[in-house]
Scaffold this motif. Structure first.
Motif, PDB file in Angstrom:
ATOM      1  N   LEU A 101       0.836  -1.070   0.116  1.00 36.20           N
ATOM      2  CA  LEU A 101      -0.062   0.105   0.120  1.00 36.20           C
ATOM      3  C   LEU A 101       0.909   1.440  -0.164  1.00 36.20           C
ATOM      4  CD1 LEU A 101      -2.660  -1.029   2.603  1.00 36.20           C
ATOM      5  CD2 LEU A 101      -3.130  -0.898   0.126  1.00 36.20           C
ATOM      6  N   HIS A 102       1.860   1.133   0.844  1.00 40.09           N
ATOM      7  CA  HIS A 102       2.832   2.332   0.901  1.00 40.09           C
ATOM      8  C   HIS A 102       3.659   2.612  -0.582  1.00 40.09           C
ATOM      9  CE1 HIS A 102       5.905   5.282   2.220  1.00 40.09           C
ATOM     10  NE2 HIS A 102       6.730   4.566   1.831  1.00 40.09           N
ATOM     11  N   ARG A 120      -4.803  -0.205  -7.951  1.00 39.10           N
ATOM     12  CA  ARG A 120      -5.455   0.982  -7.499  1.00 39.10           C
ATOM     13  C   ARG A 120      -5.630   1.717  -8.597  1.00 39.10           C
ATOM     14  NH1 ARG A 120      -2.499   5.048  -3.095  1.00 39.10           N
ATOM     15  NH2 ARG A 120      -3.192   3.157  -2.007  1.00 39.10           N
ATOM     16  N   ASP A 177       1.098   4.315  -2.937  1.00 35.02           N
ATOM     17  CA  ASP A 177       0.884   5.514  -2.626  1.00 35.02           C
ATOM     18  C   ASP A 177       2.156   6.448  -3.711  1.00 35.02           C
ATOM     19  OD1 ASP A 177      -0.105   5.169   0.657  1.00 35.02           O
ATOM     20  OD2 ASP A 177      -1.447   5.236  -1.217  1.00 35.02           O
ATOM     21  N   LEU A 178       3.376   5.894  -3.260  1.00 35.91           N
ATOM     22  CA  LEU A 178       4.347   6.614  -3.828  1.00 35.91           C
ATOM     23  C   LEU A 178       4.194   6.344  -5.311  1.00 35.91           C
ATOM     24  CD1 LEU A 178       7.397   5.036  -1.631  1.00 35.91           C
ATOM     25  CD2 LEU A 178       6.261   7.335  -1.595  1.00 35.91           C
ATOM     26  N   SER A 233       1.869   6.027  -7.479  1.00 32.41           N
ATOM     27  CA  SER A 233       0.719   6.897  -7.749  1.00 32.41           C
ATOM     28  C   SER A 233       0.973   8.195  -7.694  1.00 32.41           C
ATOM     29  CB  SER A 233      -0.726   6.508  -7.105  1.00 32.41           C
ATOM     30  OG  SER A 233      -1.736   7.387  -7.314  1.00 32.41           O
ATOM     31  N   THR A 234       1.604   8.843  -6.802  1.00 26.58           N
ATOM     32  CA  THR A 234       1.989  10.202  -6.572  1.00 26.58           C
ATOM     33  C   THR A 234       2.960  10.447  -7.831  1.00 26.58           C
ATOM     34  OG1 THR A 234       1.592  10.167  -4.168  1.00 26.58           O
ATOM     35  CG2 THR A 234       2.979  11.935  -4.937  1.00 26.58           C
TER      36      THR A 234
END
Length: 611
Positions: free
Chosen positions: A32-33, A271, A36-37, A39-40
């Motif tokens: 999950l972390h 995601r 996030d990276l 996707s950002t």
């Protein structure tokens, strides 16, 4: 040993599952972390250029060119402007499209493969921008074959739309940065096509099978410039909590070099990316989790074995002390019991041997009695058949013989009178009667002699004629109405004529027996050609077949007739004859009453029937 193996398996499996679940939970948190990276970073890379197409309507020359597309000087100025803007922004290309879909200016106007003048109405980002004001699209360029992300925005003068500004951005730098991380990642579009990936060989593969409709759409839009789009080889194994999945990826190319595993079992976490129909997926390899779980399971098994061995040693010591006290007493009791069993078994064996001899003698006598009864039954059936046949022959030949006696006597008198014409007429009638008697005896001889068993072309109407001729006397005596339905020319089947007539005589004879005592007996005969088969049916108007009779109809020695009338072999032999022809014999009940026997025989390809 069974208890030990059970405990080892249970403890090892439990330890493996617990450690694996803990490892998967930790991998999910890490995944999950990473989502996030990644996707950002992707949103930031695209966001740097998202505003740029909208700013082109601030340039007056751009709007002027879209209003006056044929102005050569203005087009040259806009081309130079787009070229400079493209170099400063670091994009792949920037170009303008009028409302008809034609490129009027482009940053690559100096190159031989310039976009200027191309018709891009087939591109989805152009149509989407005209409809909603903005268009986003990932694809491969049709001119140079470069993949990139297209950002499109409409340009207007405040009152109407003049055209579309398109910016093509390369995401190659982002892919290179992903390639340095410790786990693979990829981005797939709405159709399941991988458009970005940290593994080079994953790019432009599919995570699921593409429908033919989708491939046809790709051919029209040329989104991937007719790439093969082969399957990635991803297979889903099991779903986990929070949208995670266990998947496996086959290793397609053994020469792939990577800093992390790219094949095997993975924890996949996906995601959707905001503002796009894309899906970002991060893969965490399960090898480390599996190795830790296996090592913990091995430790659990070893510990179980040690504890079990300690328990066994203590229990064995206790048992040894107890067994020494009871061993002598048990040995004596066993000796006494063995002596008693030997004496009892000796007596039982003598009795059993005598009983076995008596049973063998009884069975031999029973088999002899049964064989004698069967021989008597066969002999009775033979005598009944001979009696019935002799009665028919006597009746058939009696009338022609009487007519021969009368005609021969009359011929002598007419000859004495010199009446040669009448004498000739009598002699011709005598010849006809003699031929008739010859046909009767010939048909009987044909029916009696053994068939050659050679398959020939046989006309079904001729077989029906011969069978009815042999049974003519029985039909007349029983006042039976015979209805025939056989088209001309009649179907020609590939079979043996003599054996086919034997089957028909047996079926017609059974029909006569079934209608004995019936007020209006009737037999219906029909033949037809159906595809490659000839079908011949025999129907009576009797009581039909019961379920019990139907289940045993073709079993040898089964009969519903009285003892001595039949052996119960006719239908069994008839079915065997039809199988020899390559055909079938079936029985059923007619909806209007009576039984129907259906013969299906392969049609002859030679055409002409055997005489």
């Amino acid at each position: 040993m069974l208890l030990l193996l059970t405990l080892m398996g249970l403890c090892g499996f439990t330890a493996y599952r617990v450690v694996q679940q803990l490892g998967l939970a930790e991998l999910q948190t890490t995944g999950l972390h990473r989502l996030d990276l990644y996707s950002t970073s992707l949103e930031r890379e695209i966001g740097k250029y998202a505003f740029l197409p909208d700013t082109l309507d601030l340039e007056r020359d751009v709007l002027a060119l879209l209003e006056n597309k044929d102005h050569a000087t203005l087009a040259a100025q806009v081309n130079v402007y787009l070229e400079q803007l493209n170099e400063r922004a670091g994009t792949l290309s920037i170009y303008l499209i009028d409302t008809s879909g034609r490129v009027v200016a482009s940053s690559n106007w100096r190159r031989t493969d310039s976009f200027v003048g191309e018709d891009l109405t087939f591109r989805p980002y152009f149509r989407e921008a005209l409809e909603s004001g903005h268009g986003r699209f990932f694809g491969i360029g049709t001119t140079r074959g470069e993949p990139g992300y297209y950002l499109a925005s409409t340009l207007s003068d405040g009152s109407k739309t003049l055209g579309v500004a398109v910016l093509k951005v390369s995401l190659e730098q982002l892919e290179k940065s992903w390639a340095t991380v410790e786990t693979p990642a990829m981005v797939s579009d709405e159709n399941g096509v991988v458009i970005l990936g940290s593994v080079a060989n994953w790019k432009f593969t599919t995570v699921r099978a593409l429908e033919e409709k989708t491939r046809s759409a790709f051919d029209q839009t040329q989104q991937y410039n007719r790439r093969a789009l082969k399957p990635l080889g991803l297979k889903e194994l099991r779903e986990l909590d929070h949208g995670a999945r266990l998947v496996s990826i086959a290793k397609d190319d053994p020469a792939i070099a990577s800093a992390y595993p790219v094949a095997g079992r993975f924890l996949a976490q996906s995601r959707p990316l905001p503002g796009t129909p894309w899906t970002l997926t991060v893969f965490s390899h399960l090898k480390q989790v599996d190795d830790i779980a296996q090592s913990r399971a091995a430790l659990a098994v070893v510990g179980t074995v040690l504890l079990f061995m300690v328990g066994m040693m203590l229990n064995e010591r206790r048992r040894h002390l107890k067994d020494r006290l009871a061993a002598r007493e048990a040995l004596q009791q066993a000796h006494d019991e063995l002596e008693r069993k030997v004496a009892t078994r000796t007596a039982d064996l003598s009795t059993a041997n005598q009983q076995l001899q008596d049973e063998v003698s009884d069975r031999i006598r029973a088999e002899r009695t049964l064989r004698a009864a069967q021989d008597e039954l066969v002999q009775a059936g033979k005598l009944a058949a001979i009696g019935q046949l002799s009665t028919g022959i006597a009746h058939e030949l009696n009338q022609p013989l009487a007519a021969l006696r009368t005609l021969s006597g009359n011929s002598v008198r007419f000859l004495d009178r010199g009446d040669l014409a009448t004498t000739r007429s009598n002699l011709e009638r005598i010849a006809q009667l003699t031929d008739r008697m010859g046909r009767i005896t010939g048909q009987l001889r044909t029916f009696a002699h053994k068939s050659s068993a050679q398959l020939q072309a046989v006309a079904l109407d001729r077989a029906l004629d011969n069978s009815l001729a042999l049974l003519e006397q029985r039909l007349l005596q029983a006042h039976v109405t015979v209805r025939r339905d056989c088209p001309l020319p009649a179907p020609v089947a590939l079979c043996d004529a003599d054996r086919l007539e034997q089957v028909l005589i047996n079926l017609i004879g059974n029909a006569l027996d079934a209608m004995a005592g019936h007020a209006a007996p009737c037999i219906e005969l029909s033949c037809e050609a159906l595809g490659q088969l000839a079908r011949l049916t025999v129907r009576d108007h009797g009581p039909g077949l019961t379920e019990t009779v139907m289940s045993q109809l073709f079993v040898a020695f089964f009969t519903t007739k009285q003892a001595g009338v039949g052996l119960g072999l006719g239908l069994s032999i008839s079915a065997d004859i039809m199988r020899d022809f390559g055909g079938t014999l079936n029985a059923s009940n007619h909806p209007e009453g009576g039984a129907v026997f259906t013969l299906e025989i392969p049609l002859s390809e030679k055409g002409a029937p055997h005489e």
